[in-house]
Design an enzyme around this catalytic site. Structure first.
Site, PDB file in Angstrom:
ATOM      1  N   LYS A  40     -38.198 -16.761  74.383  1.00  0.00           N
ATOM      2  CA  LYS A  40     -38.703 -15.818  73.393  1.00  0.00           C
ATOM      3  C   LYS A  40     -38.836 -14.396  73.939  1.00  0.00           C
ATOM      4  O   LYS A  40     -38.666 -13.423  73.197  1.00  0.00           O
ATOM      5  CB  LYS A  40     -40.041 -16.298  72.823  1.00  0.00           C
ATOM      6  CG  LYS A  40     -39.899 -17.547  71.952  1.00  0.00           C
ATOM      7  CD  LYS A  40     -41.213 -17.943  71.314  1.00  0.00           C
ATOM      8  CE  LYS A  40     -41.051 -19.199  70.467  1.00  0.00           C
ATOM      9  NZ  LYS A  40     -42.303 -19.572  69.777  1.00  0.00           N
TER      10      LYS A  40
ATOM     11  N   ASP B 107     -43.852 -16.934  63.789  1.00  0.00           N
ATOM     12  CA  ASP B 107     -44.828 -17.964  64.166  1.00  0.00           C
ATOM     13  C   ASP B 107     -46.186 -17.773  63.488  1.00  0.00           C
ATOM     14  O   ASP B 107     -46.750 -18.715  62.937  1.00  0.00           O
ATOM     15  CB  ASP B 107     -45.027 -17.982  65.683  1.00  0.00           C
ATOM     16  CG  ASP B 107     -43.866 -18.634  66.418  1.00  0.00           C
ATOM     17  OD1 ASP B 107     -43.186 -19.482  65.813  1.00  0.00           O
ATOM     18  OD2 ASP B 107     -43.630 -18.291  67.594  1.00  0.00           O
TER      19      ASP B 107
END
Length: 301
Positions: A83, A119
């Site tokens: 990420k 997220d």
């Protein structure tokens, strides 16, 4: 030169003529439910697309991602441990990706690679879908790593009364409090930090929390970030415990159940953040065509 990935976990857009190709990148990646989720979204919305897996060798994310997009790939989800690599790879970042300091969704916009982070939005939507009200509530976040940072902003935007970040290292928790201080002030949230050890002290936990989120990796190793003494103080029949890990009942969830709390794993968050990514790629006009909760029910069955 990077070794060739296993053909089973390598998606080449050139192998799917006539289809828009997407993939999830990670290492390991065989366990990922993202291909199943996105193919179900595609079926619901009647979209012609293929979604596969990319197992990328460590330290080779940029090369692999560049090759994927150069071959015609339309978008990519990114999971552990890439990420931060995805953040650095993107040409442009959304405001929430900048705040999260990490990217889990890459797309092409006007010829440039655009990085986003879905997220936090996924977590908030899953909580709302389970009837959890966040405004005016007391929230305890266990952990101060990338998972916590990725969801802290969207949680603060829901205007809880207060939020405490508890971490093994107080320095990392304090860093997050400072980083998100202005946002907390904007939404009139009291944002504080403490160590996990301090949660054992009744002075720190003098009243139960409404929502306790486990954003640590402890559940992956079949352990819990808190001991039984802290658990006895933190959980109550009125609280809700959320573990970002999914696929199994965790020790953290068992502790919460013993305290009378309701519990949830993170599978709903996975589906909801995937829905956000799907709409980034295929268009927000399809929001009424997809049903994340129906997909969640199918996955659980």
């Amino acid at each position: 030169m990077s070794p060739s990935p296993s053909p089973e976990f390598f998606t080449d857009p050139r192998d799917f003529p006539g289809l828009d190709v997407y993939a999830v990148a990670g290492n390991p990646i065989a366990h990922s439910k993202s291909p199943t989720i996105h193919q179900l979204f595609a079926k619901q919305a009647e979209q012609k697309m293929h979604y596969g897996r990319l197992q990328i060798d460590l330290n080779h994310f940029a090369n692999a991602a560049q090759s994927f997009f150069a071959a015609g790939g339309k978008g990519m989800n990114v999971t552990v441990p890439f990420k931060l690599d995805a953040r650095d790879f993107a040409d442009l970042l959304s405001p929430r990706a900048q705040l999260a300091g990490a990217v889990n969704t890459l797309s092409i916009q006007e010829g440039k690679i655009y990085g986003d982070n879905t997220d936090g939005a996924g977590l908030v939507r899953d909580l709302h879908a389970q009837g959890i009200e966040l405004q005016g509530k007391r929230i305890l976040m266990l952990g101060a790593g990338g998972a916590a940072r990725g969801v802290l902003g969207p949680l603060l935007e829901q205007s809880p009364k207060c939020m405490t970040v508890a971490n093994r290292s107080n320095a990392k928790a304090t860093e997050l409090v400072e980083l998100f201080g202005e946002l907390a002030k904007k939404y009139q949230v009291t944002l504080e930090s403490c160590t996990l050890a301090q949660l054992e002290d009744s002075g720190t936990t003098n009243s139960p929390w409404d929502l306790i989120i486990n954003a640590t990796a402890a559940s992956l190793g079949d352990s819990s970030p808190i001991g039984s003494q802290a658990a006895s103080k933190i959980f109550s029949p009125g609280s809700f415990a959320y573990d970002m890990v999914y696929g199994k009942p965790t020790l953290f969830m068992q502790q919460a159940l013993q305290g009378g709390a309701r519990v949830s794993d993170g599978l709903g968050m996975l589906v909801e953040q995937a829905a956000d990514a799907f709409l980034i790629w295929r268009g927000s006009n399809l929001s009424q065509a997809i049903d994340p909760r129906a997909i969640l029910v199918e996955l659980r069955s």
